[in-house]
Design a protein around this motif. Structure first.
Motif, PDB file in Angstrom:
ATOM      1  N   MET A   1      30.924  38.768 -16.446  1.00  0.00           N
ATOM      2  CA  MET A   1      29.498  38.785 -16.785  1.00  0.00           C
ATOM      3  C   MET A   1      28.783  39.954 -16.104  1.00  0.00           C
TER       4      MET A   1
ATOM      5  N   TYR B   1      29.661  43.289 -17.935  1.00  0.00           N
ATOM      6  CA  TYR B   1      28.857  43.443 -19.145  1.00  0.00           C
ATOM      7  C   TYR B   1      27.371  43.594 -18.825  1.00  0.00           C
ATOM      8  N   SER B   2      26.918  42.982 -17.738  1.00  0.00           N
ATOM      9  CA  SER B   2      25.513  43.149 -17.337  1.00  0.00           C
ATOM     10  C   SER B   2      25.210  44.600 -17.004  1.00  0.00           C
TER      11      SER B   2
ATOM     12  N   LYS C   1      18.992  40.557 -23.892  1.00  0.00           N
ATOM     13  CA  LYS C   1      19.458  41.261 -22.696  1.00  0.00           C
ATOM     14  C   LYS C   1      19.028  40.511 -21.445  1.00  0.00           C
TER      15      LYS C   1
ATOM     16  N   ASP D   1      18.251  37.357 -21.328  1.00  0.00           N
ATOM     17  CA  ASP D   1      18.995  36.095 -21.301  1.00  0.00           C
ATOM     18  C   ASP D   1      20.338  36.293 -20.623  1.00  0.00           C
ATOM     19  N   ASN D   2      21.081  37.308 -21.056  1.00  0.00           N
ATOM     20  CA  ASN D   2      22.409  37.507 -20.484  1.00  0.00           C
ATOM     21  C   ASN D   2      22.356  37.920 -19.017  1.00  0.00           C
TER      22      ASN D   2
ATOM     23  N   TYR E   1      21.714  34.784 -17.131  1.00  0.00           N
ATOM     24  CA  TYR E   1      22.919  33.946 -17.108  1.00  0.00           C
ATOM     25  C   TYR E   1      23.890  34.453 -16.044  1.00  0.00           C
ATOM     26  N   ALA E   2      24.146  35.744 -16.055  1.00  0.00           N
ATOM     27  CA  ALA E   2      25.116  36.322 -15.118  1.00  0.00           C
ATOM     28  C   ALA E   2      24.649  36.155 -13.674  1.00  0.00           C
TER      29      ALA E   2
ATOM     30  N   PHE F   1      26.750  33.421 -22.656  1.00  0.00           N
ATOM     31  CA  PHE F   1      26.771  34.854 -22.365  1.00  0.00           C
ATOM     32  C   PHE F   1      27.688  35.570 -23.353  1.00  0.00           C
TER      33      PHE F   1
ATOM     34  N   ASN G   1      26.357  35.742 -26.911  1.00  0.00           N
ATOM     35  CA  ASN G   1      25.286  36.730 -27.069  1.00  0.00           C
ATOM     36  C   ASN G   1      25.805  38.164 -27.173  1.00  0.00           C
ATOM     37  N   LEU G   2      26.985  38.415 -26.665  1.00  0.00           N
ATOM     38  CA  LEU G   2      27.500  39.789 -26.657  1.00  0.00           C
ATOM     39  C   LEU G   2      27.555  40.384 -28.060  1.00  0.00           C
TER      40      LEU G   2
END
Length: 160
Positions: free
Chosen positions: A11, A14-15, A79, A81-82, A85-86, A118, A121-122
């Motif tokens: 995560m 990707y963040s 963005k 949101d993710n 989450y991370a 997560f 959403n990618l």
């Protein structure tokens, strides 16, 4: 099967890619929170409370949870949101590691489901993210500890 720490690494990797694409006035605050999360994963040298304070400082003025609500750029919704989450997932890991009896309310319900959200959403964020998911997953599972620098280097290898 990925461990919780490996999920956190994936995560955060990707963040970093998501962060590169964000246009927001809160970039500095996001960068600080990401850096502290990396620091915790690398060495656990940041407390769970310190990590959490970047998400919510207890006021209605500061913290990434507030900034994501104040950001008027519609392109940033998923963005944020993710990112949340991370970062929340790392905070939960930190509290678990510390054996905390009490969790802040937003962290109480953080579970592996947040990882699934997560990943879902990618695709919506960028189809290339899913294209490289297997490669990023393999990278994460082969490493015991991943530094932020190694992650950013891998992102460029994957074209993210």
């Amino acid at each position: 099967m990925m461990t919780p720490k490996q999920k956190a690494y994936l995560m955060l990797i990707y963040s970093e890619a998501i962060f590169k694409t964000m246009t927001t006035t809160y970039r500095e605050q996001i960068r600080i929170a990401l850096d502290k999360s990396w620091q915790w994963l690398e060495s656990q040298s940041v407390s769970a409370d310190e990590l959490y304070s970047d998400l919510d400082d207890g006021t209605e003025l500061h913290g990434l949870y507030i900034y994501m609500q104040m950001d008027s750029n519609e392109d940033n919704v998923l963005k944020w949101d993710n990112l949340s989450y991370a970062l929340s997932y790392v905070v939960k890991l930190a509290y678990d590691k510390e054996g905390a009896d009490y969790l802040p309310e937003p962290i109480e319900n953080v579970s592996d489901e947040i990882f699934d959200l997560f990943v879902e959403n990618l695709q919506a964020l960028n189809p290339n993210y899913n294209t490289c998911l297997h490669q990023v997953d393999n990278f994460v599972q082969k490493q015991e500890v991943i530094t932020k620098e190694e992650a950013i280097k891998e992102l460029s290898v994957f074209g993210l």
